[in-house]
Scaffold this active site. Structure first.
Site, short mmCIF file in Angstrom:
data_model
loop_
_atom_site.label_atom_id
_atom_site.label_comp_id
_atom_site.label_asym_id
_atom_site.label_seq_id
_atom_site.Cartn_x
_atom_site.Cartn_y
_atom_site.Cartn_z
CG LEU A 140 45.66 108.52 23.45
CD1 LEU A 140 45.29 109.60 24.59
CD2 LEU A 140 47.08 108.23 23.31
CE LYS A 147 34.54 105.44 31.54
NZ LYS A 147 33.32 105.82 31.04
#
Length: 485
Positions: free
Chosen positions: A211, A245
């Protein structure tokens, strides 16, 4: 540095207003152009549709008196200006708006479940246009190669049955391969597939590393391409999937390169978790425990009471287990909600005092130093175990509270000590912490069970005393290597 005045022609002093006057303007778009009006003022004789921006622009004053009546229409929205004899400086404040969804779903790879196709669209009108379009859907999917072995055929079947033109890129996404090279590999394939950067989001299916990598690639492609996160591990389910993030490792430093670009959506399906090894479940419990210790005693009590059950059932909701209720659902929801409470107001980490940094002061250095012997959540837990001793040494936790925390960690099958976490490594890690936290350690510490605060005044003597007690109590024959004092 002083500069010699020799060789410079004298500059005549500008006529400056004694006290510069500032006027707030709003930016409005009429047809295709932006212009400014005084705040609160209505546009007269305007029948066109008007779009109002949250950006502001002040009254800009020239340093020359004869220019003071000129009111230019700037396209950049300054927050304020400073007029001096050397000229004008502008401070820019442009509002940036992000809206992203975190959605619980079930059996996301069932072709009748349209979440992967349309679940990221928040506007009903846009959804109606998208679902009514005759244009064939296209999707670029990056999937971890281990996940591809388990679910690749279902992923392909899903897009084929929904008549979606697709490209599936299976990659080894581990901490060892988490690099810009892998990002560039993804971007090359994205370019070859030629996606529409507004309507064809990139989909990432995998653990936290996958991810993070895909998020960074998407943020770089044409400066920001939408992407979707589908976490397949417990750790990524409660951590990487819900924040903004993105990043990769660089020069043997964890997540040294990256940015803050949230996905358009994260789709959470706990059924993926049933296929991961028990150690990976424990690894994810480390991040859940972090939120429990920092801000939710109820979550801590859930982990104490149901930790073994959650490990045994791999976070699947099981019927016939009334004694446990739906502990899996309660645990993940509380973990995600508390995480979002901390992240949403501070998505770009403008405020460096972050409770979610608990367990992340020592662990980045430890994790990279001993790869691949420790997983992320395990390294975080070792950091938390040491910091629990620091909190006790400071008088923030009683001996009983400290023992409850350590026993809970052991019950979740998390390591509470590692030989690689030497006193020298701890000092190195804390020095690194100072470099990227504004010169302060900003050390989150529990001040009870489920409550915490941030401290900047922990002495080295206290840290060393806590370290020796931690090693004495927690070092076991099961953990690797000698502790170096």
């Amino acid at each position: 540095m002083p500069v010699s005045e020799e060789g410079f022609a004298p500059v005549p002093p500008a006529t400056m207003p004694e006290e510069p006057q500032h006027t707030d303007f709003q930016l409005v778009r009429v047809k295709s152009t932006w212009c400014r009006i005084k705040k609160g003022e209505a546009l007269s004789d305007c029948e066109d549709k008007i779009t109002l921006s949250e950006a502001k622009i002040p009254d800009v004053q020239s340093t020359k008196e004869e220019d003071n009546d000129y009111k230019p229409c700037f396209l950049i929205p300054p927050r304020g200006e400073c007029v001096s004899k050397s000229g004008i400086s502008w401070t820019i404040e442009a509002p940036i708006y992000f809206c992203y969804k975190v959605v619980e779903t079930f059996d996301i790879l069932d072709p009748s479940n349209t979440t992967l196709l349309w679940g990221h669209i928040t506007d009903p009108q846009q959804l109606e246009v998208a679902t009514g379009s005759k244009k064939r859907l296209r999707r670029f999917i990056v999937i971890d190669e281990v996940v591809d072995e388990l679910y690749g055929s279902k992923v392909r079947q899903y897009f084929e049955e929904n008549d979606v033109q697709h490209k599936i890129l299976a990659l080894p996404t581990t901490e060892e391969t988490k690099s810009m090279d892998l990002v560039l590999n993804i971007l090359q394939e994205v370019q070859n597939f030629s996606i529409d950067r507004r309507t064809e989001p990139i989909i990432a299916i995998g653990g936290g590393v996958c991810l993070d990598i895909v998020g960074l690639a998407a943020s770089l492609y044409r400066r920001r391409t939408p992407y979707i996160r589908v976490p397949t591990t417990l750790l990524s389910y409660v951590d990487a999937s819900v924040g903004a993030k993105t990043g990769v490792n660089f020069l043997q430093c964890k997540n040294k390169l990256g940015g803050y670009t949230p996905p358009v959506a994260s789709f959470l399906d706990r059924s993926f978790i049933q296929s991961i090894p028990r150690r990976h479940i424990s690894n994810g419990l480390g991040e859940i425990l972090k939120m429990a210790l920092m801000k939710h005693k109820g979550l801590f009590d859930l982990l104490k009471s149901h930790g073994k059950y959650l490990l045994d059932t791999k976070f699947q909701s099981c019927s016939g287990s009334a004694a446990h209720g739906d502990a899996a659902l309660q645990t993940t929801r509380i973990a995600i909600e508390t995480m979002l409470e901390e992240l949403a107001p501070n998505l770009w980490e403008d405020d460096l005092d972050r409770l979610v940094d608990f367990g992340h002061l020592i662990s980045p250095e430890l994790e990279m130093r001993v790869l691949p012997s420790l997983m992320h959540g395990e390294a975080v837990n070792i950091d938390m175990a040491f910091m629990t001793y620091v909190a006790h040494a400071r008088g923030l936790l009683s001996a009983g509270e400290k023992e409850q925390i350590i026993q809970c960690m052991r019950g979740l099958e998390l390591p509470v000590w590692h030989g690689g976490c030497s006193w020298a490594l701890i000092k190195t890690a804390l020095r690194e912490r100072l470099k990227h936290s504004g010169g302060q350690p900003r050390m989150p510490l529990p001040t009870g069970l489920g409550v915490a605060d941030i401290f900047n005044d922990t002495s080295e003597e206290t840290l060393e005393r806590a370290y020796k007690l931690w090693v004495r109590d927690c070092k076991t024959a099961l953990e690797e290597g000698p502790a170096a004092l």
